[in-house]
Design an enzyme around this catalytic site. Structure first.
Site, PDB file in Angstrom:
ATOM      1  N   GLY A   1     -38.580  60.889  41.381  1.00 57.06           N
ATOM      2  CA  GLY A   1     -38.335  59.631  40.680  1.00 57.06           C
ATOM      3  C   GLY A   1     -38.975  59.638  39.313  1.00 57.06           C
ATOM      4  O   GLY A   1     -40.034  60.228  39.135  1.00 57.06           O
TER       5      GLY A   1
ATOM      6  N   ASP B   1     -46.955  55.890  42.644  1.00 58.42           N
ATOM      7  CA  ASP B   1     -47.566  55.490  43.923  1.00 58.42           C
ATOM      8  C   ASP B   1     -49.034  55.911  44.035  1.00 58.42           C
ATOM      9  O   ASP B   1     -49.758  55.393  44.884  1.00 58.42           O
ATOM     10  CB  ASP B   1     -46.793  56.095  45.103  1.00 58.42           C
TER      11      ASP B   1
ATOM     12  N   GLY C   1     -44.818  51.594  46.027  1.00 56.26           N
ATOM     13  CA  GLY C   1     -45.991  52.359  46.461  1.00 56.26           C
ATOM     14  C   GLY C   1     -45.760  53.184  47.720  1.00 56.26           C
ATOM     15  O   GLY C   1     -46.640  53.894  48.165  1.00 56.26           O
TER      16      GLY C   1
ATOM     17  N   HIS D   1     -37.770  48.639  40.194  1.00 54.03           N
ATOM     18  CA  HIS D   1     -37.868  49.765  39.260  1.00 54.03           C
ATOM     19  C   HIS D   1     -38.438  49.394  37.900  1.00 54.03           C
ATOM     20  O   HIS D   1     -38.655  50.289  37.071  1.00 54.03           O
ATOM     21  CB  HIS D   1     -36.501  50.440  39.121  1.00 54.03           C
TER      22      HIS D   1
HETATM   23  O1  F6P Z   1     -42.135  57.244  44.683  1.00 56.36           O
HETATM   24  C1  F6P Z   1     -41.833  56.389  43.640  1.00 56.36           C
HETATM   25  C2  F6P Z   1     -40.968  55.241  44.112  1.00 56.36           C
HETATM   26  O2  F6P Z   1     -40.719  54.383  43.015  1.00 56.36           O
HETATM   27  C3  F6P Z   1     -41.536  54.441  45.284  1.00 56.36           C
HETATM   28  O3  F6P Z   1     -42.583  53.576  44.913  1.00 56.36           O
HETATM   29  C4  F6P Z   1     -40.296  53.779  45.800  1.00 56.36           C
HETATM   30  O4  F6P Z   1     -40.423  53.466  47.168  1.00 56.36           O
HETATM   31  C5  F6P Z   1     -39.222  54.825  45.593  1.00 56.36           C
HETATM   32  O5  F6P Z   1     -39.724  55.711  44.603  1.00 56.36           O
HETATM   33  C6  F6P Z   1     -37.888  54.290  45.165  1.00 56.36           C
HETATM   34  O6  F6P Z   1     -36.991  55.351  45.074  1.00 56.36           O
HETATM   35  P1  F6P Z   1     -35.523  55.221  44.456  1.00 56.36           P
HETATM   36  O7  F6P Z   1     -35.650  55.241  42.959  1.00 56.36           O
HETATM   37  O8  F6P Z   1     -34.792  56.387  44.991  1.00 56.36           O
HETATM   38  O9  F6P Z   1     -34.962  53.915  44.930  1.00 56.36           O
END
Ligand code: F6P
Length: 361
Positions: A12, A140, A183, A285
């Site tokens: 991510g 996180d 997180g 996000h």
């Molecule tokens: O690991 C970073 C993170 O933003 C987490 O906090 C969250 O649970 C996950 O990635 C979200 O992932 P995606 O962008 O695939 O929805």
């Protein structure tokens, strides 16, 4: 003698990725005279041989930019890579293709910037004899071998600003305002932003909550003349004896579970049990985007320089890390596969409790 390095950003996105790239490319070129090749969209670029050759000016003006100029992906595991054969999706081990591509370019070492998924593949490439160096990324802050990952502090800033803003409506409308933060299975963002933003209740994955204890705190505040409350809940939180709330399953991701929804669950219960109007904000996000704060720009620069220094010293198979205030390195074998969650005896938990914060337990 190292002459050429490769670099990619995986997983991510996160504030500070560009700052690391800038430090890696500048250090490689200015300090050591290396050539640098960047692979696009995480490991996908290494599998597909999709790359850019960095020229010195290519990383100018990106220190303060969110995202990553190389692109990223949190779905493409090179050891279990989705391919379509005769119209059917299959997962194949493409690690030998990666090894060949690295050799084809004459790359002496790959600098792999990412979280646990990216760094686990980095470790597996090290086991295959590829020279790699890792850089720990994630908002996180859940990587075991480093005190702080870059991107975390900016996420805490963003969440704290959100709590500050939620206070206005909470006070004006005498409401409970809930903020759900990211997180995964670690409560660092919730804990630090909750303390920094003056939350009344902080709910962490590490401390299963009792809804009666949460409402008790809110009613107690109301009875003492505080007509509003702020609750910060981490997406990975769960009630005592209950389960996490999963928002979706991303099949081809190394970590397929996507969390989300605990804020609304909690909001409904608080409104019903405490009888106080409650609203929920899911920060999502926004925590991953935008400009890295000064702390993350500096940490990212330190990590980027240290990673290329490791390459120069021939210290492969390692990840740069922050321990205390010193930059050091650990083996990738030690660094991956273990989560750094908030410990029960965390000083921050005890500080928060001392100033009246409830953890719902
Ligand atoms: O690991 C970073 C993170 O933003 C987490 O906090 C969250 O649970 C996950 O990635 C979200 O992932 P995606 O962008 O695939 O929805």
């Amino acid at each position: 003698m190292v002459k050429k390095i490769g670099v990619l950003t995986g997983g991510g996105d996160c504030p500070g990725l560009n700052a690391v790239l800038r430090a890696v490319v500048k250090t490689a070129k200015i300090k050591y005279g290396y050539e640098v090749i960047g692979f696009k969209d995480g490991y996908r670029g290494l599998v597909m041989n999709d790359f850019v050759e960095f020229k010195p000016g290519d990383v100018s003006g990106i220190l303060d930019k969110g995202g990553t100029i190389l692109g990223s992906s949190n779905r493409d595991n090179p050891f279990k890579f989705k391919v379509v054969v005769n119209g059917k999706e299959e997962y194949k081990d493409m690690s030998d293709v990666v090894v060949n591509n690295i050799a084809l370019h004459g790359i002496d070492c790959m600098v792999l910037i990412g979280g646990d998924g990216t760094l686990t593949s980095a470790r597996d490439f090290a086991r295959k004899g590829v020279n790699v160096v890792g850089v720990p990324k994630t908002i996180d802050n859940d990587l075991f071998a480093t005190d702080v990952t870059f991107g975390f502090m900016t996420a805490v800033d963003t969440a704290t600003e959100a709590i500050d803003k939620l206070h206005s409506t909470a006070e004006s409308h005498h409401r409970v305002m809930i903020l759900e933060v990211m997180g995964r299975y670690a409560g660092w963002i919730a804990l630090e932003s909750g303390i920094a933003g003056g939350a009344d209740v902080i709910i962490l994955p590490e401390i299963p909550y009792d809804i009666n204890k949460v409402t008790e705190k809110i009613i107690e505040r109301k009875n003492s003349g505080k007509s509003f409350s702020i609750v910060v809940v981490s997406e990975g939180a769960k009630p005592v004896g209950g389960d996490i709330v999963v928002s979706k399953v991303v099949k081809d991701s190394p970590d397929p579970i996507r969390l989300g929804g605990i804020g609304n669950k909690l909001g409904d219960e608080i409104e019903r049990l405490a009888g106080i109007e409650t609203r929920v904000t899911v920060l999502g996000h926004l925590q991953r985007g935008g400009r890295p704060d000064p702390y993350d720009r500096i940490l990212s620069s330190r990590y980027g320089v240290a990673a290329v220094d490791l390459v120069n010293q021939g210290k492969f198979g390692r990840m740069v890390a922050l321990q205390g205030n010193a930059i050091t390195s650990v083996t990738l074998e030690e660094a991956v596969g273990k989560l750094k969650t908030v410990p029960a005896d965390s000083e921050l938990i005890s500080i928060a409790k001392s100033i009246g914060v409830s953890f719902g337990n």
